[in-house]
Every structure is written in structure tokens, then in C-alpha cells.
Design an enzyme around this catalytic site. Structure first.
Site, PDB file in Angstrom:
ATOM      1  N   HIS A   1     -31.959   5.279  42.003  1.00 23.64           N
ATOM      2  CA  HIS A   1     -32.205   6.529  42.728  1.00 23.64           C
ATOM      3  C   HIS A   1     -30.879   7.136  43.191  1.00 23.64           C
ATOM      4  CE1 HIS A   1     -36.095   4.317  43.662  1.00 23.64           C
ATOM      5  NE2 HIS A   1     -36.538   5.439  43.124  1.00 23.64           N
TER       6      HIS A   1
ATOM      7  N   GLY B   1     -35.432   9.534  36.379  1.00 18.19           N
ATOM      8  CA  GLY B   1     -34.861   8.399  35.659  1.00 18.19           C
ATOM      9  C   GLY B   1     -35.573   8.185  34.328  1.00 18.19           C
ATOM     10  N   GLN B   2     -34.772   7.883  33.318  1.00 22.50           N
ATOM     11  CA  GLN B   2     -35.293   7.667  31.967  1.00 22.50           C
ATOM     12  C   GLN B   2     -36.049   6.330  31.862  1.00 22.50           C
ATOM     13  OE1 GLN B   2     -35.205  10.036  29.615  1.00 22.50           O
ATOM     14  NE2 GLN B   2     -36.185   8.683  28.109  1.00 22.50           N
ATOM     15  N   LYS B   3     -35.976   5.497  32.912  1.00 20.05           N
ATOM     16  CA  LYS B   3     -36.759   4.256  32.857  1.00 20.05           C
ATOM     17  C   LYS B   3     -38.246   4.588  32.709  1.00 20.05           C
ATOM     18  CE  LYS B   3     -37.825   1.404  36.269  1.00 20.05           C
ATOM     19  NZ  LYS B   3     -39.258   1.035  36.123  1.00 20.05           N
TER      20      LYS B   3
ATOM     21  N   GLN C   1     -43.098   9.308  31.774  1.00 22.90           N
ATOM     22  CA  GLN C   1     -43.190  10.271  32.888  1.00 22.90           C
ATOM     23  C   GLN C   1     -42.301  11.488  32.606  1.00 22.90           C
ATOM     24  OE1 GLN C   1     -43.501   9.309  37.253  1.00 22.90           O
ATOM     25  NE2 GLN C   1     -41.307   9.635  37.184  1.00 22.90           N
TER      26      GLN C   1
HETATM   27  O1  PAF Z   1     -41.185   8.165  39.603  1.00 25.15           O
HETATM   28  C1  PAF Z   1     -41.681   8.193  40.742  1.00 25.15           C
HETATM   29  O2  PAF Z   1     -41.145   7.611  41.692  1.00 25.15           O
HETATM   30  C2  PAF Z   1     -42.974   8.964  40.967  1.00 25.15           C
HETATM   31  O3  PAF Z   1     -43.830   8.854  39.884  1.00 25.15           O
HETATM   32  C3  PAF Z   1     -42.740  10.442  41.343  1.00 25.15           C
HETATM   33  C4  PAF Z   1     -42.101  11.205  40.210  1.00 25.15           C
HETATM   34  C5  PAF Z   1     -41.874  10.538  42.575  1.00 25.15           C
HETATM   35  C6  PAF Z   1     -44.091  11.121  41.655  1.00 25.15           C
HETATM   36  O4  PAF Z   1     -44.732  10.493  42.705  1.00 25.15           O
END
Ligand code: PAF
Length: 281
Positions: free
Chosen positions: A37, A147-149, A153
Site C-alpha cells: 500500500h 496493486g497488480q496483485k 480486480q
Molecule cells: O483491494 C482492496 O483493498 C479492495 O478490494 C478495495 C479496492 C479497496 C475495495 O474495497
């Protein structure tokens, strides 16, 4: 660095920054921040004058029996990490602020959300796209960092942004790994010492697969089979999926060619971990 909890406050703070001519970078998180992060926040700070970090454990993306209640939370520690990395403000809303009584609207991206993680976590991406689009409406950032992890998503959010003509740039950022290769994740804290050691089977399998591709293996079926066999050598590991797909459409591929994503989800004990590599072949 400020911490605000309401939609009204975050709107006012971002509006003020915009009035001062600042570009706004946004890092959505569920908290329990780690170096992965921090790297997103640093990148956001390098590319924008004002950086918003949201910390919200989003109930709608957790299925029944998943870890919503036990998901690690530590706002004090998160604030220190976010501030050091360059955040200007943390948006830390309550569940009631995000989903008030009578809430009824969801955002659902079709197709690519039903494979990979979507197959074993039905409804998960509906929760993600719903909260991310709500946050995008509240924060009104120029760029958002992911993040690409969480490769699926990223692909799902990019699809949503394209489909709904959202005026925001999505910036995918590289996976940050521990020195021994384990991809950083807030869920790594669930692992006991022997599970932590066993978890290395994910990154080790991916790195070896990459080596095999570099040495000319382009048959996705054979490579996928090898990865599964290799993961099964670890007694604590239980495979959820091993997929070799096109990195944008997430469609399965037969030949390792173009923009390729090799993605894994593996349970180590009770903890479900994901990892991946993306390669241009
Ligand atoms: O990747 C995450 O931490 C979550 O899926 C996100 C993008 C913050 C949505 O709650």
C-alpha cells in the site's frame, strides 16, 4: 494529515485541493496497510499534489463465512504508514455512511467477474465495483492506484471505468514482495510460521513457470499442469485455481503469447492467498 469520516467532509477537502489547482490521486484500501500500500501512496504522491487514501473494510465484497468480522483493522498504525508515504488525507467512513438504511444500488460488471476469484467468491466483484464506484464519485480523483496483485480486480475496474465512461485514470502498480518472494497482503498476518513457509509455494511456482517460458515453453496446458503438480508437493496447500489467461479479457489461452496473466489462488491452511505474474511474450 487529516482523517475524515463523512462523505461531506471528503468532498469539501478534495474541492479545496482542486480549487488550489492540485491534481488528486486516490488509493482505495481496506486498511491494515503494508509496504505494498505504501508503494501505491508514494506513486500517487509522485504523480499528484493531493493524495487521498480510503480505509474501509467493505462488507458487500465479503461472502457468507468469509473474514469480514476478523479482517485486521488498526487505524492508528495505518495513519502513520499513510502519512509517511505521503497521504494528505484519510477517508475512513463507517458502514452506515457508505450503506445507509434503505441502500439499494449495485454496480455489476458481467463476464470477467465470474471466472478466477469470481468463481469461488460469487458476488465479490459486485461488492468491489459498487464500493469503488461510490468512492470514485465521492473523491473525484484524477487518478486511482491499484496493486497488480489483485490482477482480476484491476481488469474488472478498468472494464467498469471504460463501460461507464468514468473520468478517472486507473494506474496499476507492480506487486510488492517480501524478501523471500511472498506477495505482500494484509491476510499474510493470518499465517502461522509453518503456513508462512508453505505459502512460498505460490511465488516459487510462478517464478519457475516464468523461467520455463523464458526457456521456450509456450504450451499453456502443459505449464498449467506443471504449476498444479508443483503446488501439490506442498502438503499445506490446497489449490483453488491455477489459470493462464489473456491479461485483459481473462479468457483462457492455449498458447503463451501476447499479454499473458498466470494467476493462482491457493489455500494455505484456512487462509486463501492469491498471486500472479503478468508477462508480454
Ligand atoms: O483491494 C482492496 O483493498 C479492495 O478490494 C478495495 C479496492 C479497496 C475495495 O474495497
Amino acid at each position: 494529515m487529516k482523517i475524515v469520516e463523512t462523505v461531506k467532509q471528503i468532498r469539501e477537502e478534495v474541492a479545496r485541493a482542486r480549487k488550489e489547482g492540485k491534481k488528486v490521486g486516490f488509493v482505495p484500501t481496506m486498511g491494515y496497510l503494508h509496504e505494498g500500500h505504501a508503494s501505491l501512496i508514494q506513486r500517487a504522491k509522485a504523480e499528484n499534489e493531493f493524495v487521498v487514501v480510503s480505509i474501509f473494510v467493505n462488507p458487500t465484497q465479503f461472502g457468507v463465512g468469509e473474514d469480514f468480522e476478523t479482517y485486521p483493522r488498526d487505524l492508528e498504525r495505518d495513519s502513520e504508514i499513510a502519512e509517511q508515504a505521503g497521504a494528505n488525507i484519510i477517508f475512513h467512513p463507517t458502514v452506515g455512511e457508505m450503506y445507509p438504511l434503505g441502500y439499494r444500488t449495485y454496480v455489476d460488471v458481467e463476464g470477467i467477474t465470474s471466472k478466477l476469484c469470481g468463481a469461488s467468491r460469487p458476488g465479490h466483484f459486485r461488492g468491489v465495483t459498487t464500493i469503488v464506484s461510490k468512492l470514485f464519485h465521492m473523491v473525484k480523483a484524477d487518478r486511482a492506484y491499484f496493486g497488480q496483485k489483485d490482477a482480476q480486480q484491476v481488469a474488472v475496474i478498468q472494464q467498469m471505468v471504460r463501460d461507464l465512461n468514468m473520468d478517472i485514470e486507473i494506474v496499476p502498480c507492480p506487486i510488492v514482495r517480501e524478501a523471500d518472494g511472498l506477495a505482500m497482503s494484509s491476510r499474510n498476518t493470518y499465517l502461522n510460521p509453518s503456513e508462512r513457509q508453505a505459502a512460498l509455494i505460490l511465488s516459487q511456482s510462478l517464478f519457475e513457470a516464468q523461467g520455463m517460458i523464458d526457456h521456450g515453453e509456450h504450451d499453456a496446458g502443459k505449464l498449467g499442469f506443471w504449476i498444479k503438480e508443483n503446488i501439490q508437493t506442498e502438503p499445506l496447500a490446497k489449490i483453488d485455481y491455477v489459470e493462464i489467461v489473456d491479461a485483459v479479457t481473462l479468457e483462457e489461452i492455449e498458447e503463451i503469447k501476447g499479454d499473458v496473466l498466470i494467476a493462482l489462488a491457493v489455500r494455505i491452511g484456512k487462509t486463501r492467498l492469491i498471486d500472479n505474474i503478468r508477462l508480454e511474450v
